[in-house]
Design an enzyme around this catalytic site. Structure first.
Site, short mmCIF file in Angstrom:
data_model
loop_
_atom_site.label_atom_id
_atom_site.label_comp_id
_atom_site.label_asym_id
_atom_site.label_seq_id
_atom_site.Cartn_x
_atom_site.Cartn_y
_atom_site.Cartn_z
N ARG A 269 -81.55 59.74 29.50
CA ARG A 269 -82.04 58.41 29.88
C ARG A 269 -82.40 58.35 31.36
O ARG A 269 -83.25 57.55 31.76
CB ARG A 269 -80.99 57.35 29.53
CG ARG A 269 -80.90 57.08 28.03
CD ARG A 269 -79.73 56.17 27.69
NE ARG A 269 -79.82 54.88 28.33
CZ ARG A 269 -80.53 53.85 27.88
NH1 ARG A 269 -81.26 53.98 26.78
NH2 ARG A 269 -80.53 52.69 28.52
N GLY B 154 -85.00 51.34 33.12
CA GLY B 154 -85.50 50.93 34.42
C GLY B 154 -86.33 49.67 34.48
O GLY B 154 -86.84 49.32 35.55
N CYS C 299 -77.71 42.70 25.21
CA CYS C 299 -78.66 42.30 24.17
C CYS C 299 -77.90 42.15 22.86
O CYS C 299 -78.35 42.57 21.80
CB CYS C 299 -79.81 43.30 24.05
SG CYS C 299 -79.31 45.00 23.71
N ASP D 280 -71.15 57.97 35.61
CA ASP D 280 -70.60 56.76 35.01
C ASP D 280 -70.27 55.80 36.15
O ASP D 280 -69.63 56.20 37.14
CB ASP D 280 -69.33 57.11 34.22
CG ASP D 280 -68.83 55.95 33.37
OD1 ASP D 280 -68.85 54.80 33.86
OD2 ASP D 280 -68.41 56.20 32.24
N ASP E 108 -76.05 45.17 33.10
CA ASP E 108 -76.65 45.01 31.77
C ASP E 108 -75.93 46.03 30.88
O ASP E 108 -76.36 47.17 30.76
CB ASP E 108 -78.15 45.26 31.83
CG ASP E 108 -78.84 44.96 30.51
OD1 ASP E 108 -78.57 43.91 29.93
OD2 ASP E 108 -79.65 45.81 30.06
#
Length: 222
Positions: free
Chosen positions: A60, A35, A152, A82, A99
């Site tokens: 999560r 978040g 990332c 999903d 992301d």
């Protein structure tokens, strides 16, 4: 604990800043937990408009809910599913943040286990999932809407290859951004050349920019 601030790496803060959601936007965060980026967008939107924060993991989702509540976010709805399932529903968004789940190669400098953690088969599965997610984002985005894709990871399989697909197969347009200090996207990998505009994507390297390794690209649906 009082919600005055939330700590993120510098590179993690760039995707919401690039997307620049306004208080009039309907925004989708496709992989929202824990978040940090969701709550950053809520701040950019002055807690107005609407953010749909999607997370498929039950565990999560708890961290996502905790951070949203702790930071006083009021404009966000959490959906545990999903993101691919949203294609079955009649949703359209002004802006989308993807992301994407990835190998995390960009955090090797602080988690050396990442050097051996991802096998070639794992990397292939990440890339296939990312292709599915970016195609889903394309279908959910309004004409003229903006999508920011980020990972990332610094692996081209998860980055330039995905953007190249969005440009050549989905007809999306790369939007160049000059607001941040960054390295350019690569033009070819393993003998495969990418569409020219893919080099306008942003690469962040730990040894150059002193923060987590990141890949970020803003796209427009024409």
């Amino acid at each position: 604990m009082k919600g005055y601030y939330h700590i993120q790496s510098k590179s993690s803060m760039i995707p919401p800043l690039m997307l620049a959601p306004s208080e009039n936007d309907v925004v989708l965060d496709m992989a929202a937990a824990p978040g940090g980026k969701t709550t950053e967008m809520a701040q950019l939107m002055s807690n107005r408009g609407l953010i749909m924060a999607v997370e498929r993991s039950r565990c999560r989702t708890k961290s996502l809910q905790s951070n949203i509540n702790r930071l006083g976010v009021l404009n966000t709805v959490i959906v545990r599913t999903d993101s691919v399932n949203l294609r079955k529903m009649n949703f359209n968004f002004d802006k989308i943040l993807l992301d994407a789940p990835c190998s995390g190669e960009g955090i090797m400098y602080k988690d050396p286990s990442r050097k051996q953690k991802t096998s070639p088969a794992d990397l292939k599965q990440f890339a296939l999932n990312q292709l599915k997610l970016i195609e889903t984002a394309f279908n959910l985005l309004k004409d003229g809407g903006r999508l920011v894709y980020s990972t990332c990871s610094i692996g081209p399989e998860e980055d330039e290859f995905i953007i190249n697909y969005a440009v050549t197969e989905l007809g999306m347009k790369v939007i160049k951004n000059v607001s941040f200090n960054y390295s350019n996207g690569i033009k070819e990998f393993n003998g495969i050349s990418f569409e020219e505009s893919v080099s306008q994507c942003i690469r962040i390297y730990p040894h150059i920019h002193n923060t987590e390794g990141f890949f970020i690209c803003q796209l427009e649906k024409e």
